[in-house]
Scaffold this motif. Structure first.
Motif, mmCIF file in Angstrom:
data_model
loop_
_atom_site.group_PDB
_atom_site.id
_atom_site.type_symbol
_atom_site.label_atom_id
_atom_site.label_comp_id
_atom_site.label_asym_id
_atom_site.label_seq_id
_atom_site.Cartn_x
_atom_site.Cartn_y
_atom_site.Cartn_z
ATOM 1 N N PRO A 295 0.859 -1.216 -0.004
ATOM 2 C CA PRO A 295 0.084 0.003 -0.003
ATOM 3 C C PRO A 295 0.930 1.244 -0.233
ATOM 4 C CG PRO A 295 0.112 -0.948 1.953
ATOM 5 C CD PRO A 295 0.848 -2.129 1.092
ATOM 6 N N ASP A 296 0.178 2.276 -0.729
ATOM 7 C CA ASP A 296 -1.056 2.686 -1.113
ATOM 8 C C ASP A 296 -1.148 2.588 -2.655
ATOM 9 O OD1 ASP A 296 -2.597 2.518 1.156
ATOM 10 O OD2 ASP A 296 -1.700 4.573 1.605
ATOM 11 N N THR A 297 0.012 3.080 -3.317
ATOM 12 C CA THR A 297 0.070 3.474 -4.812
ATOM 13 C C THR A 297 -0.423 2.082 -5.551
ATOM 14 O OG1 THR A 297 2.371 3.429 -4.439
ATOM 15 C CG2 THR A 297 1.338 5.442 -4.616
ATOM 16 N N SER A 298 0.118 0.718 -4.888
ATOM 17 C CA SER A 298 -0.010 -0.117 -5.828
ATOM 18 C C SER A 298 -1.052 -1.012 -5.792
ATOM 19 C CB SER A 298 1.090 -1.243 -5.254
ATOM 20 O OG SER A 298 2.289 -0.629 -5.382
ATOM 21 N N ILE A 299 -2.136 -0.354 -4.970
ATOM 22 C CA ILE A 299 -3.508 -1.316 -4.905
ATOM 23 C C ILE A 299 -4.115 -1.233 -6.021
ATOM 24 C CG2 ILE A 299 -5.781 -0.898 -3.655
ATOM 25 C CD1 ILE A 299 -4.284 0.143 -1.097
ATOM 26 N N PRO A 300 -4.394 -0.248 -7.059
ATOM 27 C CA PRO A 300 -5.136 -0.296 -8.320
ATOM 28 C C PRO A 300 -4.600 -1.435 -9.136
ATOM 29 C CG PRO A 300 -4.841 2.009 -7.669
ATOM 30 C CD PRO A 300 -3.941 1.452 -6.698
ATOM 31 N N ALA A 301 -3.162 -1.310 -9.308
ATOM 32 C CA ALA A 301 -2.609 -2.299 -10.113
ATOM 33 C C ALA A 301 -2.780 -3.766 -9.756
ATOM 34 C CB ALA A 301 -1.063 -2.082 -10.222
ATOM 35 N N ALA A 302 -2.873 -3.939 -8.323
ATOM 36 C CA ALA A 302 -3.010 -5.325 -7.754
ATOM 37 C C ALA A 302 -4.394 -5.800 -7.892
ATOM 38 C CB ALA A 302 -2.854 -5.172 -6.276
ATOM 39 N N ILE A 303 -5.535 -4.846 -7.842
ATOM 40 C CA ILE A 303 -6.782 -5.027 -8.176
ATOM 41 C C ILE A 303 -6.873 -5.434 -9.593
ATOM 42 C CG2 ILE A 303 -9.091 -4.176 -8.605
ATOM 43 C CD1 ILE A 303 -8.536 -2.451 -5.979
ATOM 44 N N GLY A 304 -6.225 -4.779 -10.581
ATOM 45 C CA GLY A 304 -6.268 -5.079 -11.792
ATOM 46 C C GLY A 304 -5.612 -6.408 -12.256
ATOM 47 N N TYR A 305 -4.447 -6.582 -11.607
ATOM 48 C CA TYR A 305 -4.134 -8.062 -11.778
ATOM 49 C C TYR A 305 -4.812 -9.292 -11.162
ATOM 50 C CZ TYR A 305 0.063 -11.386 -11.864
ATOM 51 O OH TYR A 305 0.815 -12.235 -12.032
ATOM 52 N N ALA A 306 -5.499 -8.950 -10.393
ATOM 53 C CA ALA A 306 -6.269 -9.895 -9.707
ATOM 54 C C ALA A 306 -7.684 -10.213 -10.851
ATOM 55 C CB ALA A 306 -6.923 -9.807 -8.108
ATOM 56 N N GLU A 307 -7.883 -9.124 -11.245
ATOM 57 C CA GLU A 307 -9.170 -9.308 -12.277
ATOM 58 C C GLU A 307 -8.982 -10.176 -13.348
ATOM 59 O OE1 GLU A 307 -10.697 -5.941 -14.986
ATOM 60 O OE2 GLU A 307 -11.662 -5.497 -12.992
ATOM 61 N N ALA A 308 -7.639 -9.789 -14.025
ATOM 62 C CA ALA A 308 -7.120 -10.340 -15.190
ATOM 63 C C ALA A 308 -6.677 -11.716 -14.801
ATOM 64 C CB ALA A 308 -6.160 -9.530 -15.732
ATOM 65 N N SER A 309 -6.134 -12.087 -13.839
ATOM 66 C CA SER A 309 -5.796 -13.473 -13.696
ATOM 67 C C SER A 309 -6.751 -14.473 -13.022
ATOM 68 C CB SER A 309 -4.294 -13.348 -12.705
ATOM 69 O OG SER A 309 -4.912 -12.801 -11.278
ATOM 70 N N GLY A 310 -7.801 -14.056 -12.403
ATOM 71 C CA GLY A 310 -8.713 -14.472 -11.609
ATOM 72 C C GLY A 310 -8.020 -15.204 -10.123
#
Length: 476
Positions: A295-310
Motif C-alpha cells: 500500500p497505497d499506490t500499488s493497490i489499483p494495479a493489484a486489483i487489476g492483476y487479480a481481475e485479469a488473472s482470476g
C-alpha cells in the motif's frame, strides 16, 4: 527527515497551487487546502504567498503543511491572489531559505513564484547572472527563473515569461503571482503537470486535479506544454509559445507520483494503474492463491492483476497511518524495524498461501527485500513479486530525485539477479510497451528516460554555452 518505507522510491520534487478570487475574498486558506491535497508531492517544506493588489505577504517553513500554518499565520496572509508550494528537495540544500514560494521586489512591484521541476542549465544561467551583479539568496534553480522574469519585465509580464522560457531548459510548472495577475506556465515538453479549474468568481491552478476537487473547483483544462495562462479580473487567457517541441510528459506520474483520484492530460490515474495491473498479469502470470499490494499506490494495479488473472485480491499488509515521518536509522536492524512499524504483514490472510505481491517500482531493492522477507516470516509459502513499471535503469535530470545510476539496481543487475537479491520466488516487471498502453496515450507523449535512457532534453553541452550567453546578454 524521510518516510522510511519510501527510501527505496523515487521522490517528486514538489507541488504547486495558485488561487485567484474577487477582491472581497481571502485566499490563503484555499491555497492551504490545495496544498494539503498535494502533500504527497513533497513533505519537506511548505509555503504560501498572497497579495491584496498593494502589498504581498508570505510565510514558509520546514515540515508538513499542517505543521507550518496556523490561525495566527493566516491572519497575516491577506489577499485575493495566492500561490503555494510543497517541496521535496532535489536541487539545493534542505533549509528554510530554499522553501518556496519565492517573493522578490523589482522595479514594477513584486513577483511571487512557485516552481515544480528542475532546470538542466540552471548553473550556467546563475553564473551569467552573478557575473552581471545579481546576488542570490538561495541555492535553488527557481531563483534563476524569478530573476530572469524580473530582468525582462520592461515590456510586460507575459513577454518576460516568454523570454525566460526561451533561455531555460528543463522541467517546470510555474505559478506566478503579481499584484494584478495569477499566471501558470508549463514547460514546452510538458514534463511536469499543471491544470486549470474554475470556481465562483475565481480560478485555481494546481499540479493535480485532485486539488481542484478539494477546493470545489470545476476542472476546465490541462495547461498544455508550452502554454502560458494569465488570470485577472477579466477571466483567463491562454498564450502558447510558437516553437514546436516534442511532448514528453513524465510517465512516472501515472505509476507513483500522482494521487489515484487525479486526472492527468485526460487520463485517470486510478484507471491507468488498474490497466497496468491487467497487462502485468498477462505478461507475467503466476500460480498463486492470493494477490496483495504494497500500500497505497500499488493497490489499483493489484486489483487489476487479480481481475485479469482470476486470483483473489486480498489485504496482505496493515499500514500504520499515524507513524508520520521517521529519521533514517543508523543500522540495518533499526531500518528493518522502522519498515515493520510502518507496514506489517496480515498473518492470518497470508499464512500458508502462495502470494503475488504487487509493487509500483524497485529503485535500490533494499526495502523490497525486507518486505518479501516479512511475508515469508509471516508464513507465506511463496512470494511472487510483480512490478507495475519497468526496471528503473537511468537517472532523472528533470526534478525527480533518483540516485546515481550505480545505485539503481535495475541498471546494474539482471532481473534474475534482482530476484535473488530480494529473495522472491519469481519476479516480473511490466514492459515499457505495456506501461504506455495502460495510459491509452501514444509512446511519443511521454518521457520514459528513467526506463529507456531516451532523454527529451540533453544536459547542455559546452559548445552551446556561448550561444546561450549571447542570448542572455541581448536582454540587457
Amino acid at each position: 527527515m524521510f518516510d522510511t518505507l519510501n527510501l527505496d522510491k523515487l521522490k517528486e520534487e514538489c507541488g504547486v497551487v495558485g488561487v485567484y478570487r474577487n477582491k472581497d475574498v481571502e485566499v490563503a486558506r484555499m491555497v492551504y487546502y490545495g496544498l494539503h491535497s498535494l502533500q504527497h508531492r513533497g513533505q519537506e517544506s511548505a509555503g504560501i504567498a498572497t497579495t491584496n493588489g498593494i502589498h504581498s505577504h508570505f510565510h514558509k517553513g520546514m515540515g508538513l503543511v499542517q505543521e507550518v500554518f496556523n490561525d495566527e499565520v493566516f491572519a497575516k496572509l491577506k489577499g485575493h491572489i495566492g500561490i503555494g508550494h510543497v517541496r521535496y528537495s532535489t536541487t539545493g540544500e534542505s533549509y528554510v531559505a530554499n522553501a518556496q514560494p519565492l517573493v522578490v521586489k523589482y522595479r514594477r512591484g513584486s513577483i511571487g513564484l512557485a516552481h515544480n521541476g528542475n532546470l538542466v542549465n540552471a548553473a550556467l544561467l546563475r553564473e551569467r547572472l552573478e557575473d552581471d551583479g545579481i546576488v542570490f539568496q538561495t541555492t535553488i534553480d527557481s531563483e534563476v527563473i524569478v530573476n530572469l522574469i524580473a530582468r525582462f519585465s520592461n515590456e510586460g509580464m507575459v513577454y518576460a515569461i516568454e523570454r525566460t522560457m526561451d533561455l531555460i531548459r528543463g522541467a517546470y510548472a510555474l505559478v506566478v503571482m503579481t499584484e494584478e495577475q495569477l499566471i501558470g506556465v508549463r514547460d514546452p515538453h510538458g514534463l511536469r503537470p499543471l491544470c486549470l479549474g474554475k470556481m465562483d468568481e475565481g480560478y485555481v491552478l494546481a499540479s493535480e486535479s485532485c486539488a481542484l476537487d478539494v477546493l470545489g473547483a470545476e476542472f476546465v483544462r490541462d495547461i498544455e506544454p508550452g502554454e502560458i495562462v494569465v488570470i485577472d479580473e477579466n477571466g483567463y487567457k491562454i498564450k502558447k509559445i510558437e516553437k514546436q517541441i516534442k511532448r514528453a510528459s513524465c510517465i512516472f506520474e501515472y505509476i507513483y507520483f500522482a494521487r489515484p483520484d487525479t486526472t492527468l492530460d485526460g487520463v485517470g490515474v486510478y484507471q491507468a494503474r488498474m490497466n497496468a495491473g491487467r497487462i502485468l498479469a498477462k505478461e507475467h502470470p503466476a500460480e498463486a492463491d492470493m494477490v496483495i499490494a504494497v500500500p497505497d499506490t500499488s493497490i489499483p494495479a493489484a486489483i487489476g492483476y487479480a481481475e485479469a488473472s482470476g486470483i483473489p485480491y486480498g489485504e496482505g499488509f496493515i499500514k500504520n497511518r499515524y507513524i508520520g515521518r521517521t529519521f533514517i536509522q543508523p543500522d540495518q536492524s533499526l531500518r528493518e524495524a522502522a519498515v515493520r512499524l510502518k507496514l506489517n504483514p496480515l498473518k492470518q490472510n497470508i499464512e500458508g498461501k502462495r502470494v503475488v505481491m504487487i509493487d509500483d517500482s524497485i529503485v535500490r531493492g533494499t526495502t523490497s527485500r525486507q518486505i518479501v522477507n516479512s511475508l515469508k516470516k509471516a508464513g507465506a509459502k511463496e512470494v511472487h513479486v510483480r512490478i507495475s513499471s519497468p526496471p528503473v535503469s537511468h537517472s532523472c535530470y528533470y526534478g525527480i530525485d533518483t540516485p546515481d545510476r550505480n545505485q539503481l539496481i535495475g541498471a546494474i543487475k539482471t532481473v534474475e539477479q534482482i530476484r535473488r537479491i530480494i529473495e522472491a520466488d519469481s519476479l516480473g516487471y511490466i514492459s515499457l510497451e505495456g506501461l504506455v498502453n495502460s495510459t491509452g496515450l501514444p509512446t511519443e507523449s511521454f518521457c520514459h528516460a528513467c526506463f529507456s535512457g531516451d532523454y527529451p532534453i540533453n544536459v547542455m553541452k559546452e559548445n552551446d554555452n556561448f550561444k546561450l550567453f549571447e542570448r542572455l546578454k541581448g536582454g540587457n
